[in-house]
Enzyme design. Structure first.
Site, PDB file in Angstrom:
ATOM      1  N   HIS A  68       0.755  -1.215   0.104  1.00  0.00           N
ATOM      2  CA  HIS A  68       0.108   0.022   0.098  1.00  0.00           C
ATOM      3  C   HIS A  68       0.803   1.321  -0.059  1.00  0.00           C
ATOM      4  CE1 HIS A  68       1.150   0.181   4.180  1.00  0.00           C
ATOM      5  NE2 HIS A  68       0.659   1.201   4.311  1.00  0.00           N
ATOM      6  N   HIS A  83       1.946   6.871  -0.424  1.00  0.00           N
ATOM      7  CA  HIS A  83       1.120   5.917  -0.002  1.00  0.00           C
ATOM      8  C   HIS A  83      -0.254   6.278  -0.459  1.00  0.00           C
ATOM      9  CE1 HIS A  83      -1.748   4.898   3.548  1.00  0.00           C
ATOM     10  NE2 HIS A  83      -0.622   4.521   4.133  1.00  0.00           N
TER      11      HIS A  83
END
Length: 201
Positions: A68, A83
């Site tokens: 992620h 992110h």
């Protein structure tokens, strides 16, 4: 020649959008850690694409096992943290596919992660993607609104603002998320662009 497979490039000191989509100020991200810049200053993009690419030429210096998030260290040593989404660490990697390994050299626009956005959006997952500078010791001029094109510059980085200004002919100045004017290079002082700016090619 049609130019298929042509490598993308940005000018020195520029950081490219990692995904196409709507740009929003980092302060408006629906997560306090990002909105209050606890993980560094930067910009956010609401993605319209499944592919997340490298923001610059450099090395994948960190790749989370859950995929992620990842970091790229640019060729001049700046760390850039990407992110993908809000609370997506809880997915434990489900819905993400990596095309690279930690330590691998990459070029701007090169695919890093594929996101199964269709499934995630159906589950109500916020995929707003942040481009962050956790340890920046340089001045950062960030585009705060509009549409980002994957692989094209939306951030300018410079150790000195005069150096940044010398790289372009015109500067668009944003105040409170709105364009307040366009300055010629001679008019653009550090005081005038203290909020945020983006070069016009």
């Amino acid at each position: 020649m049609l130019g298929f497979g042509k490598r993308k490039s940005v000018s020195p000191g520029n950081i490219a959008a990692v995904v196409s989509g709507q740009i929003i100020p980092i302060e408006k991200v629906k997560d306090e850690a990002f909105a209050k810049k606890m993980m560094g200053d930067g910009v956010a993009i609401v993605p319209s694409d499944d592919y997340i690419v490298s923001p610059c030429d450099g090395t994948v210096s960190m790749l989370y096992p859950t995929l992620h998030a990842f970091a790229v260290t640019s060729e001049d040593g700046m760390d850039i943290l990407i992110h993908i989404g809000i609370d997506t660490v809880k997915l434990k990697g489900k819905g993400f596919r990596s095309f690279v390994k930690q330590g691998q050299k990459v070029h701007v626009g090169e695919r890093i992660i594929r996101v199964d956005s269709y499934d995630m959006k159906n589950k109500g997952i916020d995929l707003t993607t942040m481009i962050l500078f956790p340890s920046a010791n340089k001045k950062i001029a960030v585009k705060k609104e509009g549409y980002a094109d994957q692989g094209k510059a939306i951030i300018m980085v410079s150790s000195e603002m005069p150096e940044l200004l010398s790289t372009c002919d015109r500067i668009i100045v944003f105040r409170n998320g709105e364009i307040s004017g366009i300055l010629n290079n001679e008019e653009a002082t550090e005081e005038k662009i203290m909020y945020a700016a983006v070069a016009v090619d």
